[in-house]
Design an enzyme around this catalytic site. Sequence first.
Site, PDB file in Angstrom:
ATOM      1  N   HIS A 215      -5.017   2.905   3.283  1.00  0.00           N
ATOM      2  CA  HIS A 215      -4.739   1.471   3.417  1.00  0.00           C
ATOM      3  C   HIS A 215      -3.450   1.205   4.203  1.00  0.00           C
ATOM      4  O   HIS A 215      -3.371   0.238   4.963  1.00  0.00           O
ATOM      5  CB  HIS A 215      -4.636   0.807   2.041  1.00  0.00           C
ATOM      6  CG  HIS A 215      -5.885   0.917   1.229  1.00  0.00           C
ATOM      7  ND1 HIS A 215      -5.965   0.489  -0.066  1.00  0.00           N
ATOM      8  CD2 HIS A 215      -7.112   1.409   1.546  1.00  0.00           C
ATOM      9  CE1 HIS A 215      -7.200   0.721  -0.524  1.00  0.00           C
ATOM     10  NE2 HIS A 215      -7.892   1.275   0.434  1.00  0.00           N
TER      11      HIS A 215
ATOM     12  N   GLU B 269      -4.546   4.797  -0.964  1.00  0.00           N
ATOM     13  CA  GLU B 269      -3.379   4.006  -0.556  1.00  0.00           C
ATOM     14  C   GLU B 269      -2.821   4.497   0.772  1.00  0.00           C
ATOM     15  O   GLU B 269      -2.283   3.701   1.555  1.00  0.00           O
ATOM     16  CB  GLU B 269      -2.292   4.039  -1.637  1.00  0.00           C
ATOM     17  CG  GLU B 269      -2.736   3.673  -3.057  1.00  0.00           C
ATOM     18  CD  GLU B 269      -3.247   2.243  -3.226  1.00  0.00           C
ATOM     19  OE1 GLU B 269      -3.366   1.523  -2.221  1.00  0.00           O
ATOM     20  OE2 GLU B 269      -3.557   1.863  -4.378  1.00  0.00           O
TER      21      GLU B 269
ATOM     22  N   GLU C  38       0.838  -1.200   0.000  1.00  0.00           N
ATOM     23  CA  GLU C  38       0.000   0.000   0.000  1.00  0.00           C
ATOM     24  C   GLU C  38       0.873   1.250   0.000  1.00  0.00           C
ATOM     25  O   GLU C  38       0.583   2.232  -0.682  1.00  0.00           O
ATOM     26  CB  GLU C  38      -0.921   0.003   1.227  1.00  0.00           C
ATOM     27  CG  GLU C  38      -1.816  -1.229   1.375  1.00  0.00           C
ATOM     28  CD  GLU C  38      -2.906  -1.312   0.315  1.00  0.00           C
ATOM     29  OE1 GLU C  38      -2.975  -0.427  -0.550  1.00  0.00           O
ATOM     30  OE2 GLU C  38      -3.701  -2.278   0.344  1.00  0.00           O
TER      31      GLU C  38
ATOM     32  N   GLU D 128     -10.541  -0.887  -3.708  1.00  0.00           N
ATOM     33  CA  GLU D 128      -9.797  -1.572  -4.769  1.00  0.00           C
ATOM     34  C   GLU D 128     -10.589  -1.647  -6.075  1.00  0.00           C
ATOM     35  O   GLU D 128     -10.013  -1.692  -7.151  1.00  0.00           O
ATOM     36  CB  GLU D 128      -9.393  -2.985  -4.331  1.00  0.00           C
ATOM     37  CG  GLU D 128      -8.448  -3.053  -3.134  1.00  0.00           C
ATOM     38  CD  GLU D 128      -7.043  -2.514  -3.413  1.00  0.00           C
ATOM     39  OE1 GLU D 128      -6.680  -2.389  -4.597  1.00  0.00           O
ATOM     40  OE2 GLU D 128      -6.325  -2.208  -2.449  1.00  0.00           O
TER      41      GLU D 128
ATOM     42  N   HIS E 235      -9.604   1.015  -8.112  1.00  0.00           N
ATOM     43  CA  HIS E 235      -8.235   0.847  -8.608  1.00  0.00           C
ATOM     44  C   HIS E 235      -8.204  -0.112  -9.799  1.00  0.00           C
ATOM     45  O   HIS E 235      -7.456   0.082 -10.749  1.00  0.00           O
ATOM     46  CB  HIS E 235      -7.326   0.315  -7.489  1.00  0.00           C
ATOM     47  CG  HIS E 235      -7.382   1.142  -6.245  1.00  0.00           C
ATOM     48  ND1 HIS E 235      -6.721   0.809  -5.093  1.00  0.00           N
ATOM     49  CD2 HIS E 235      -8.030   2.316  -5.966  1.00  0.00           C
ATOM     50  CE1 HIS E 235      -6.963   1.718  -4.166  1.00  0.00           C
ATOM     51  NE2 HIS E 235      -7.752   2.624  -4.678  1.00  0.00           N
TER      52      HIS E 235
ATOM     53  N   GLU F 189      -3.813  -5.569  -8.420  1.00  0.00           N
ATOM     54  CA  GLU F 189      -5.100  -5.250  -7.794  1.00  0.00           C
ATOM     55  C   GLU F 189      -6.268  -6.013  -8.408  1.00  0.00           C
ATOM     56  O   GLU F 189      -7.061  -6.623  -7.691  1.00  0.00           O
ATOM     57  CB  GLU F 189      -5.323  -3.738  -7.843  1.00  0.00           C
ATOM     58  CG  GLU F 189      -4.343  -3.025  -6.907  1.00  0.00           C
ATOM     59  CD  GLU F 189      -4.418  -1.517  -6.943  1.00  0.00           C
ATOM     60  OE1 GLU F 189      -4.539  -0.972  -8.055  1.00  0.00           O
ATOM     61  OE2 GLU F 189      -4.345  -0.898  -5.876  1.00  0.00           O
TER      62      GLU F 189
END
Lengths: 527, 140
Positions: free
Chosen positions: A147, A144, A114, A243, A246, A209
């Site tokens: 995370h 991120e 992350e 995610e 992402h 991801e």
Amino acid sequence: MAISTATKAATDALAANRAPVSVNAQEVHRWLQSFTWDFEKNRTKYPTKYKMANDTKEQFKLIAKEYARMESVKDERQFGSLQDVLARVDAAKRVHPKWNETMKVVSNFLEVGEYNAIAATGMLWDSATAPEQKNGYLAQTLDEIRHTNQCGYVNYYFSKNGQDPAGHNDARRTRTIGPLWKGMKRVFSDGFISGDAVECSINLQLVGEACFTNPLIVAVTEWAAANGDEITPTVFLSIETDELRHMANGYQTVVSIANDEAASKYLNTDLNNAFWTQQKYFTPVLGMAFEYGSHFKVEPWVKTWNRWVYEDWGGIWIGRLGKYGVQSPASLRDAKKDAYWAHHDLFLIAYALWPTGFFRLTLPTAEEAEWFEFNYPGWHEHYGKIYEEWRARGCEDPNSGFIPLMWFIENNHPIYIDRVSQVPFCPSLCKGASTLRVHELNGKKHSFSDDWGERMWLTEPERYECQNIFEQYEGRELSDVIAELHGVRSDGKTLIAQPHTDKDGKLWTLDDIKKLNCVFADPLKSL
Amino acid sequence: MSKSSNAYGAGIMAKTGKEFSDEYFAEENQVFHESNEVVLVLKKSDEINVIVDEYLLGDHVDDNQTLVVEDRAGYWWLKATGKIEVDCAEVAEILGKSFSVYDFLVDVSSTIGRAYTLGDTFTITSELMGLDTKLKDLQS
């Protein structure tokens, strides 16, 4: 109290022309498009061999206000659960001891991924020229950061509220001792932030991801729950709610280059390299964490891999892009073989090198051995018998004077490190897709385990110069290395790593290790 | 357990031991096969549980009969052929409170397929949005 003339004027104007009380977030998003920002001629510090289109979209129509509101709700729910009900029911102490050890590794290593993804998406923000695409990357940068904090918090929560905190509480300094660390840095760091910007996006977003976060962050929660861990699902499923954006960013990166001629020249090679880079580490490490780091099994790792990697990522993401020239990675056959066997190969080595860990490992029980044999026919003949021999020699007991690394040496099974992935392998024992090949460059020998990494090294040898642990510690005695890198508990002598989780079992100390006189040697020197 | 081909344990997943490995290593399974399915992972929550029970498996159960929903501990795993759509304005009616697509995204944990929002609607589709089909902007 009197109001100023200006305030009164504003109040009167608003009374005559009411401002809207609220504006739909998607209307705001549409309005923002009218700014027609033009980044097309912007210079970037992070160029790419691909040309990214200037009209790429962001699929979720994010605006800052709604983004911040969503994330704050996620945090409120997550921290609310952890600090309220899960603390009250003593959730961290209900976790099975084996799984407690697994989370020392999983959460800490994910934290590194992350952290590097912050830089990776910042880089992509700088490289892209489409305003909406930049918007998607920017939100990801913020995700991120969140995370990274969440992963650190999981280890903090376990160390504060759970059992055997050693390892949870200081993983950031002890994680570097063992052989798992450098491979993790290769996928989670180098793969995300080094080289061409679009290639990094393929590594991070399209493969890391869209493919591997599903087993790593989604499926792991099922294993966690089965082993009494309610903390990990609470945090990891919250991480994964970002995610999906992402994954969409990764897909839109491909959309943005789909009409570029360079895509037809480079994309399949970059995709194959990224797939192999990511799978080479994630496939054995996750399989090992799930199957050997749990007491209660959910399903064989190879099935988890087959579902999330082969059928769904392969079919729904990559397969659908076939008409745009995207092909199945050439390394898929070897990856599938690894998904079946490589985690068994890795555990054999990980257990042999247990003193270099920051967690406790356990040998499979008789019941688990049956489960392995049922799901992986041939497991007992190849691996199970070795574990039986190690157990018979007292590998769990410090009085035995035996660690399984000695068995590898006695039986002439040298362990090598693959230069590109930094993953250890034993060519004479492995059933995964690894075989030994050695190259020499400028007087230095390099070992490789597969065609794909070897090919990457031959193309860019300067990119893979990281020392492996045998080179780094060559000539050093094992207990000295462990002591120097803080691999001991608060008493200053008992190892954090142990070869069992039995609360009544004896714990190994630095003195026990010193008696073995294990000295690091580079196996390539004897070739 | 569901007998749908979209079920969590369907096809090769129902096999074990040598039977599984024979199919897994079969020559035809050494390349990816294009799939028209989509997968959605929904983190369990007060709102999501209502959406699953009363919206997807309730009022809209006939919208896509290939939809399979399975309980995987902390999350709901959904798989369907084609697409899955959630109209959050309608969900707001069921919940009896304001509920936008951004509220829905709070608990959407993973997507395999092309997911996007437009107005009050969340969609995950097997279509190649941005390539085969243009991603739309909200119309005034």
